[in-house]
Design an enzyme around this catalytic site. Structure first.
Site, PDB file in Angstrom:
ATOM      1  NE  ARG A  94       6.831  -1.203   1.045  1.00 35.71           N
ATOM      2  CZ  ARG A  94       8.051  -1.264   1.527  1.00 35.71           C
ATOM      3  NH1 ARG A  94       8.841  -0.206   1.492  1.00 35.71           N
ATOM      4  NH2 ARG A  94       8.506  -2.373   2.061  1.00 35.71           N
TER       5      ARG A  94
ATOM      6  CG  PHE B 197       0.997  -8.619  -1.033  1.00 35.24           C
ATOM      7  CD1 PHE B 197       0.384  -7.396  -1.050  1.00 35.24           C
ATOM      8  CD2 PHE B 197       0.562  -9.599  -1.948  1.00 35.24           C
ATOM      9  CE1 PHE B 197      -0.638  -7.121  -1.941  1.00 35.24           C
ATOM     10  CE2 PHE B 197      -0.457  -9.335  -2.843  1.00 35.24           C
ATOM     11  CZ  PHE B 197      -1.053  -8.091  -2.825  1.00 35.24           C
ATOM     12  CD  GLU B 198       4.357  -5.194  -3.353  1.00 36.53           C
ATOM     13  OE1 GLU B 198       5.555  -4.939  -3.131  1.00 36.53           O
ATOM     14  OE2 GLU B 198       3.962  -5.742  -4.389  1.00 36.53           O
ATOM     15  N   GLY B 199       5.584  -5.612   2.058  1.00 39.08           N
ATOM     16  CA  GLY B 199       5.978  -5.145   3.386  1.00 39.08           C
ATOM     17  C   GLY B 199       4.723  -4.984   4.225  1.00 39.08           C
TER      18      GLY B 199
END
Lengths: 249, 592
Positions: B265, B403-405
């Site tokens: 992130r 993406f990346e949460g």
């Protein structure tokens, strides 16, 4: 054999040039300085030769005439792979002054091949390489687009009108280099960048030389007038404009 | 508020920071600038000329370009020298992430390799694993990937079905399962795979090699954007993974996955800054060439408004990116002295800044979406043409919110993590919040006569923090443990926290620039418009939250307090934006 690559620092080619007060110098505020593109290609070719064990080139040095503020550009040359660097601690008022300072450095340090870019992308003088050879009394070749070492002899290729000229050059000599000498400028590798911080930049104080010229004024080109389209069905209007407005016929 | 030299994660809510204690991009040294230049030169020499072929999904070409970046040393930035890298600071790592962020799908493939594909082994691997894999991943000899998501396990990552059983001879784990959305799947040599051993409650992590028998890679997905990056499913059919390839301890996988996501992130936050700079430069170049009604479109106020708005969000986002980076470097130094292991110290420091990681991810990805959208709009019809970089940039941008949460998960994390850290006693959030809540009627904007420009701006930021604290206290009081189910209110609070953190980062940067005598009037213009906008976002978010949780008896006094704390001096935003745009137009590139 040892190669010297003479480098100048120039504004990044995308810079919008502004003139400083008095209109005799450029306003350097906010300018990103880079290695002159022709010098960068010269350096790339010099490193290729050094890295070819058969060439007999043992080292590549870069030399620059400029104040301490120009050191980032020298450091970049070291990061790209130059072994040593020399800076003559002076501003560069004209080509004669720069060539004289570099000639003094070459006398002290002794190089076999001296590479200069054919011009710098800021003032486009195309003078320094030829002047160095004159100061040192050694041969030079201009418009060099190729250089190699064959059985210990330097062979340079010059672009001439309609073809190429291939010369064998006795060392020491000056090659004034143009595009084609190397495919693309070498990108500084991360290891080179880390190593560059450990390399010393040798600093020489300038010799007593007086510049021969003085810039009295710089002028920007007049803005281009707008492009006008003339209807293809109306050639008379075109002739009228060329004759009476542009006054070219 | 108390001034703190090295903020803990989330502590910005209750503490002040001195401009002397933040890092700003204008402070990069010559070596860092050279590192960035190498990345930029690489994009121009190797990536942009090949973009059309990459977009067609040429896996081999992407692999070759990745390996070339490895030969230049670009893959070793985060890796300590003893494992073949260059051991650069986190600030430098983020600068590389930023610069390569302008590389479209190459950027995704490169970051997946250098980050989630390599760093789990660097951070959690033992000496043998680091020597076998990290030394080769650092040079590009091997290409890495990270396999967490499954068809039934996305945001709820720990619910995956992939399973590992120890073989009877105790030499192997037998791996079975399926992973999807795996970046670099088509050509990666190594995979960090998450699976549950037997019936464990939590996952473990394994290093799997592509050529292990039973590993089957599917075809590349057809995607909206980042089409040059290989994204595919990977199937594991009785794959024998040597026990030496268990990464970390049994059951440590979920922790590894979360830690690596924090790192991802943060890097994404830097990545989008680079992508946005490219989009802004494309925008202004086009606006400076395109004529309508006989004049350049860059002379129109509506276009200047767009250009300036792009710059303001981008400049503010960049300020936050390097502020966090310096804090992480500071924390790393402290932890390295404690534990002695660079890898572990790095991931502990990165994981510590989980609140800020989520802020950078959400704010940055939404900043880029805004910038990329306006870039298309400034290009008009041409922006819709696949010939233009801005069209690709628009499609590529969208994945960053997923993406990346997802941004939805990350918004919840911003608030939840900060509150948990406060509950652990890392900083006093609840005591200060309660004090404010209990004295609502006494709250004012705090204006004093003759306050300087920066004191005034700082007061606004501290007032926004008070608003956040009031909302947190009110929401906790109303919902107690059920607050976790009030996602809309948590989103309101997250939005306020993100905007306030970024605005404060911008304020600190502009203050420091003036302290360093780097004075350009447009910096104040950027700050003026940003703070003016942030006040409005904070006011609206706070009101939305309060009307959602407050009882009728307390609503009036709460709203009155919010109005007092979000009132800022009016700004001529039209003229400020025009001055910002004029500088961009003059430079003909993003040069702030």
């Amino acid at each position: 054999m040892k190669i010297l690559v003479c480098i100048s620092n120039v504004p990044d080619t995308t810079t919008k040039i502004k003139l400083a007060e008095g209109n005799s110098t450029i306003d350097t505020a906010g300018i990103q300085w880079v290695i002159n593109p022709w010098d960068e290609l010269s350096l790339t070719r010099a490193l290729e030769l050094r890295d070819d064990a058969a060439s007999g080139i043992k080292s590549v040095t870069v030399a620059h005439v400029g104040p301490a503020s120009s050191e980032p550009v020298i450091r970049k040359a070291l990061a790209i792979g130059a072994d040593e660097a020399i800076r003559v601690n002076a501003n560069s008022p004209d080509a004669y002054y720069v060539a004289a300072q570099l000639a003094e450095v070459i006398k002290k340090e002794q190089f076999d091949i001296i590479l200069c870019g054919i011009e710098s992308s800021d003032y486009n003088g195309s003078l320094v390489g030829g002047m160095i050879s004159e100061f040192l009394g050694i041969p030079s070749a201009s418009g060099v687009s190729g250089i190699k070492i064959e059985n210990g002899t330097a062979v340079v290729t010059r672009d001439i009108d309609g073809g190429k000229e291939i010369l064998e050059m006795p060392v020491p000599f000056v090659a004034v280099v143009q595009k084609g000498i190397a495919k693309e400028p070498k990108i500084a590798a991360m290891r080179g960048i880390m190593l560059a911080r450990t390399k010393q930049i040798k600093v020489y104080e300038p010799s007593a030389v007086e510049p021969l010229t003085n810039i009295s004024v710089l002028e920007k080109p007049a803005p281009r007038s707008a492009c006008r389209f003339i209807d293809a069905e109306n050639p008379g209007q075109l002739i009228d404009l060329l004759r009476n407005e542009a006054k070219v016929i | 508020m108390e001034t703190v030299k090295l903020l803990k994660s989330g502590e910005f809510l209750v503490a002040e920071t001195s401009p002397d204690d933040v890092f700003i991009p204008e402070e990069f040294n010559d070596e860092q600038r050279m590192i960035a230049q190498t990345c930029q030169d690489f994009l121009e020499a190797e990536v942009y000329p090949n973009m059309a072929d990459l977009e067609k999904g040429d896996r081999e070409l992407m692999k070759r370009i990745l390996k070339k970046s490895g030969e230049l040393g670009m893959m070793g930035i985060s890796i300590p020298e003893e494992f073949g890298g260059f051991g650069q600071s986190f600030v430098s790592q983020m600068l590389v992430a930023e610069t390569t962020g302008a590389g479209y799908s190459f950027s995704v493939a490169y970051m997946a390799h250098c980050g989630i594909g390599t760093l789990p082994i660097m951070y959690y691997g033992n000496k043998d694993q680091r020597e076998r894999y990290v030394t080769k991943l650092a040079t590009g000899e091997l290409i890495g990937s990270y396999c967490l998501t499954e068809p039934g396990a996305g945001s709820d990552a720990n619910s995956g079905k992939t399973n590992a059983k120890l073989s009877e001879d105790g030499k192997y784990y037998i791996l079975n399962g399926q992973k999807m959305w795996i970046t670099n799947a088509g050509f990666a040599d190594t995979q960090v795979v998450f699976a549950k051993i037997d019936n464990d409650r939590v996952m473990s992590a394994f290093i799997v090699e592509r050529n292990f028998t039973g590993v089957v890679v599917g075809n590349d997905e057809h995607k909206m954007g980042i089409r040059g990056s290989s994204t595919a499913q990977i199937y594991y059919n009785d794959v024998k993974v040597p026990v030496e390839n268990l990464l970390g301890k049994r059951g440590e996988g979920f922790r590894i996955a979360l830690s690596i996501l924090h790192m991802g992130r943060l890097k994404l936050g830097a990545n989008v800054v680079g992508a946005a700079k490219k989009a802004v430069t494309d925008s202004v170049k086009y606006a400076n060439e395109r004529k309508q009604f006989g004049v350049l479109i860059s002379s129109f106020g509506a276009i200047k408004h767009k250009l300036a708005s792009q710059v303001i969000r981008l400049f503010a986002s960049e300020s936050a990116v390097y502020r966090v980076s310096r804090d992480i470097d500071g924390m790393m130094e402290t932890l390295k002295a404690d534990c002695g292991d660079t890898g572990r110290a790095s991931i502990e420091a990165i994981s510590h800044y989980a609140v800020e990681a989520a802020i950078l991810k959400v704010f940055g990805s939404e900043m880029l979406d805004f910038v990329a959208d306006e870039a298309v709009q400034i290009h008009g019809g041409m922006g819709y043409s696949a010939e233009m970089d801005v069209e690709r940039g628009y499609r590529d941008s969208r994945i960053n919110r997923i993406f990346e949460g997802t941004n939805e998960i990350n918004r919840l994390l911003v608030v939840d993590t900060a509150m948990k850290r406060a509950m652990k006693g890392e900083f006093d959030l609840f005591g200060k919040a309660e004090a404010l809540f209990n004295d609502l009627d006494k709250i004012t904007g705090g204006e004093s006569s003759g306050e300087s420009y920066f004191i005034e701006k700082s007061r606004y930021i501290q007032n926004f923090k008070k608003v956040i604290m009031i909302c947190i206290h009110g929401a906790v009081k109303q919902f107690a443990k059920n607050l976790i189910n009030e996602q809309e209110v948590l989103n309101n609070i997250a939005d306020m926290m993100m905007e306030t953190y970024v605005s404060e980062s911008l304020l600190l940067r502009v203050t420091k620039l003036e302290n360093l005598k780097e004075i350009k009037p447009v910096y104040r213009d950027i700050l003026d418009v940003n703070v003016y906008d942030t006040a409005e976002i904070v006011r609206k978010s706070a009101c939305d939250a309060i009307y959602s949780f407050a009882s009728p008896e307390t609503t009036t006094s709460l709203i009155k307090a919010i109005e007092a704390l979000t009132t800022v001096r009016g700004v001529n935003v039209k003229d400020a934006r025009r001055r910002i745009a004029d500088k961009l137009i003059e430079d003909n590139r993003y040069g702030f």
